[in-house]
Scaffold this active site. Sequence first.
Site, PDB file in Angstrom:
ATOM      1  N   CYS A 289       1.012   0.041  -9.137  1.00 20.05           N
ATOM      2  CA  CYS A 289       2.383   0.387  -8.468  1.00 20.05           C
ATOM      3  C   CYS A 289       3.683   0.639  -9.394  1.00 20.05           C
ATOM      4  CB  CYS A 289       2.779  -0.374  -7.236  1.00 20.05           C
ATOM      5  SG  CYS A 289       2.873  -1.919  -7.744  1.00 20.05           S
TER       6      CYS A 289
ATOM      7  N   GLU B  90       5.610  -3.437   0.614  1.00 20.97           N
ATOM      8  CA  GLU B  90       5.502  -3.087  -0.971  1.00 20.97           C
ATOM      9  C   GLU B  90       4.770  -1.882  -1.156  1.00 20.97           C
ATOM     10  OE1 GLU B  90       6.735  -5.171  -3.238  1.00 20.97           O
ATOM     11  OE2 GLU B  90       7.385  -6.665  -2.041  1.00 20.97           O
TER      12      GLU B  90
ATOM     13  N   GLY C  11       0.722  -1.240  -0.015  1.00 23.65           N
ATOM     14  CA  GLY C  11      -0.072   0.184   0.054  1.00 23.65           C
ATOM     15  C   GLY C  11       0.813   1.233   0.032  1.00 23.65           C
TER      16      GLY C  11
HETATM   17  P1  NAD Z   1      -5.415   0.553   0.576  1.00 21.58           P
HETATM   18  O1  NAD Z   1      -6.097   1.775   0.580  1.00 21.58           O
HETATM   19  O2  NAD Z   1      -6.098  -0.502  -0.065  1.00 21.58           O
HETATM   20  O3  NAD Z   1      -4.527   0.155   1.757  1.00 21.58           O
HETATM   21  C1  NAD Z   1      -3.785  -0.711   1.854  1.00 21.58           C
HETATM   22  C2  NAD Z   1      -4.152  -1.396   3.079  1.00 21.58           C
HETATM   23  O4  NAD Z   1      -3.714  -0.903   4.202  1.00 21.58           O
HETATM   24  C3  NAD Z   1      -5.661  -1.973   3.328  1.00 21.58           C
HETATM   25  O5  NAD Z   1      -5.737  -3.314   3.601  1.00 21.58           O
HETATM   26  C4  NAD Z   1      -6.182  -1.083   4.264  1.00 21.58           C
HETATM   27  O6  NAD Z   1      -7.134  -1.747   5.182  1.00 21.58           O
HETATM   28  C5  NAD Z   1      -4.666  -0.901   5.279  1.00 21.58           C
HETATM   29  N1  NAD Z   1      -5.054   0.507   5.752  1.00 21.58           N
HETATM   30  C6  NAD Z   1      -5.366   1.757   5.499  1.00 21.58           C
HETATM   31  N2  NAD Z   1      -5.365   2.717   6.477  1.00 21.58           N
HETATM   32  C7  NAD Z   1      -4.645   2.218   7.288  1.00 21.58           C
HETATM   33  C8  NAD Z   1      -4.413   2.528   8.740  1.00 21.58           C
HETATM   34  N3  NAD Z   1      -4.671   3.741   8.983  1.00 21.58           N
HETATM   35  N4  NAD Z   1      -3.836   1.544   9.700  1.00 21.58           N
HETATM   36  C9  NAD Z   1      -3.618   0.596   9.352  1.00 21.58           C
HETATM   37  N5  NAD Z   1      -4.090  -0.003   7.935  1.00 21.58           N
HETATM   38  C10 NAD Z   1      -4.581   0.809   7.208  1.00 21.58           C
HETATM   39  O7  NAD Z   1      -4.370   0.999  -0.506  1.00 21.58           O
HETATM   40  P2  NAD Z   1      -3.451   2.132  -0.828  1.00 21.58           P
HETATM   41  O8  NAD Z   1      -2.578   2.436  -0.054  1.00 21.58           O
HETATM   42  O9  NAD Z   1      -4.353   3.112  -1.626  1.00 21.58           O
HETATM   43  O10 NAD Z   1      -2.628   1.425  -2.229  1.00 21.58           O
HETATM   44  C11 NAD Z   1      -2.292   2.239  -3.200  1.00 21.58           C
HETATM   45  C12 NAD Z   1      -0.462   2.421  -2.767  1.00 21.58           C
HETATM   46  O11 NAD Z   1       0.031   1.360  -2.729  1.00 21.58           O
HETATM   47  C13 NAD Z   1       0.020   3.200  -3.941  1.00 21.58           C
HETATM   48  O12 NAD Z   1       1.133   3.903  -3.479  1.00 21.58           O
HETATM   49  C14 NAD Z   1       0.795   2.188  -4.740  1.00 21.58           C
HETATM   50  O13 NAD Z   1       1.929   2.691  -5.474  1.00 21.58           O
HETATM   51  C15 NAD Z   1       1.165   1.206  -3.753  1.00 21.58           C
HETATM   52  N6  NAD Z   1       1.103  -0.308  -4.188  1.00 21.58           N
HETATM   53  C16 NAD Z   1       2.233  -0.875  -4.206  1.00 21.58           C
HETATM   54  C17 NAD Z   1       2.203  -2.311  -4.799  1.00 21.58           C
HETATM   55  C18 NAD Z   1       3.515  -2.974  -4.814  1.00 21.58           C
HETATM   56  O14 NAD Z   1       3.675  -4.024  -5.073  1.00 21.58           O
HETATM   57  N7  NAD Z   1       4.836  -2.432  -4.396  1.00 21.58           N
HETATM   58  C19 NAD Z   1       1.132  -2.817  -5.221  1.00 21.58           C
HETATM   59  C20 NAD Z   1       0.129  -2.014  -5.172  1.00 21.58           C
HETATM   60  C21 NAD Z   1      -0.288  -0.867  -4.594  1.00 21.58           C
END
Ligand code: NAD
Length: 535
Positions: A301, A266, A244
């Site tokens: 990502c 990641e 995330g």
């Molecule tokens: P998201 O909003 O789905 O969050 C990811 C996870 O974090 C979820 O399961 C969510 O429940 C949890 N979460 C959210 N807020 C939280 C908190 N305050 N406390 C604890 N857990 C919490 O996803 P996102 O962050 O919007 O994802 C997009 C980002 O992820 C982008 O920056 C993208 O580049 C990155 N990403 C990286 C990869 C990789 O493989 N490197 C893959 C996909 C996305």
Amino acid sequence: MILSQKHPDSHALNTPQKLTLPHRHYRRRRSYRPKKSQNNVNHVMASEEEKKSVFDVESAKEVVKELRASFAAGKTKSYEWRSTQLNAMLKMMEENEPQIVAALRDDLSKPELESSIYEVAMVKSSCRVALKKLKHWIMPEKAKTSLITFPSSAEIVSEPLGVVLVISAWNYPFLLSLDPVIGAIAAGNAVVLKPSEIAPATSLLLARLAADYLDRSCIKVVEGAVPETSALLEQKWDKILYTGNGRVARIVMAAAAKHLTPVVLELGGKCPVIVDSDINLQVATRRIIAGKWGCNNGQACISPDYIITTKSYAQKLVDSFKCELERFYGKNPFESKDLSRIVNSNHFARLSKLLDEDKVSGKIVHGGERDEANLRIAPTILLDVPQDSLIMTEEIFGPLLPIIQVDKLEDSFDVINSSGTKPLAAYLFTNNKKLKEKFVATVSAGGLVVNDTTVHLAEHTLPFGGVGDSGMGAYHGKFSFDTFSHKKAVLYRGFACDAFVRYPPYSRGKLRLLEALFNGSFFSIIRALLGWFKS
Ligand code: NAD
């Protein structure tokens, strides 16, 4: 030149109350029943009674307790358990592809081809690789020993870490959830998966399928948003793999630090694409389009975030994009079924803000159309945006693609490196050997691809992960197995050849001999021995 990387997502986006989804039935909060159905965390039903129950710290504690008991009983350690679970996951993917495709369509309007390839086929391929190699991965690895411990033998034993937590993101909700779980299972761990609440149809389906196909006493899916994830994060885990944004990654890492739990993060960032002029322009353009709009409409990502090319080549590149984009998505891309929609209205507003900034809005050279009601944004190209604009300082994560112009292509490396952050992926299109070498030698990123975009993700022989701001740790193929294993060093000795030199009373002769042993040189050992006997 400053290009900083902040993830655009605000925490508020993630709270279920603020979710704005076009499909009414996904707004419903699903619940957890810790007491009545211990083994049924995955079965998140929608009855009135269930809606009232909450997954809190106590529930999380119970889940971990149950999994620890299963792990301690040795359930997950055998080759049979691991291969049975991997085969079950393979079967789950094979038997439920239409449901998976439908869930991804509900969550993201993801085109069927993208769902079938990037989510279903890739998970199946990971299962197959793990099944094929598992026996080999599990085997202790022989290690060489030296004169210091002579006579001895040694091996490295891969042992499971214990109970691990996988927290995944919404954009590739099946792949990003199950690919790490495959590694955790292959390495012999019990695992809790927390899918993203931003992709609710997929989260629900994952929970149901995992309960139906996998061993519920060792593999659980906990659905939920921030409160549920926070409850999970309070527990002691043996490893956490989080996918995330960087802001939440800091919360995850801080929670893990309390228990000295290692983490794999990641994350994302701004992935640059450098485009030279001595290339096959049509192929390059198509490959950039495939990595950008062909990957969940830029919500990936490793999607190209911005392009760097020379001032003299930029217009040619723009013309090529216009031509190929129209060929792929038609004159009106809103009518195309081959583009995902923006995941929700918060992300739509975030992307609109990037486009509406004063210094950016006049720079659109292609696209720019928006349909708020249907959460659609057309493939959009911007030329010559200022580096201090929001679009160049935040990760875009959507269908907007700015082009930066430089005098000489070599200046691109400075543009990337002076951002102060390391991207998850960086791409270069060129036929120039020297430029390729300089790219590999000077650009630090999670992964690099020359003359294509995003495809490194599909290679199981390559580690997938970030560096610096784009993350830490890696997985895929054997790297997933290693990520969820402890590499235990084991040295075997007998009782013969007990070297008296290590025991007191210490002497100069003993010191020389020990130094010679550490030195490893046969002649210095002989010399030390001769000196010893002389003295
Ligand atoms: P998201 O909003 O789905 O969050 C990811 C996870 O974090 C979820 O399961 C969510 O429940 C949890 N979460 C959210 N807020 C939280 C908190 N305050 N406390 C604890 N857990 C919490 O996803 P996102 O962050 O919007 O994802 C997009 C980002 O992820 C982008 O920056 C993208 O580049 C990155 N990403 C990286 C990869 C990789 O493989 N490197 C893959 C996909 C996305």
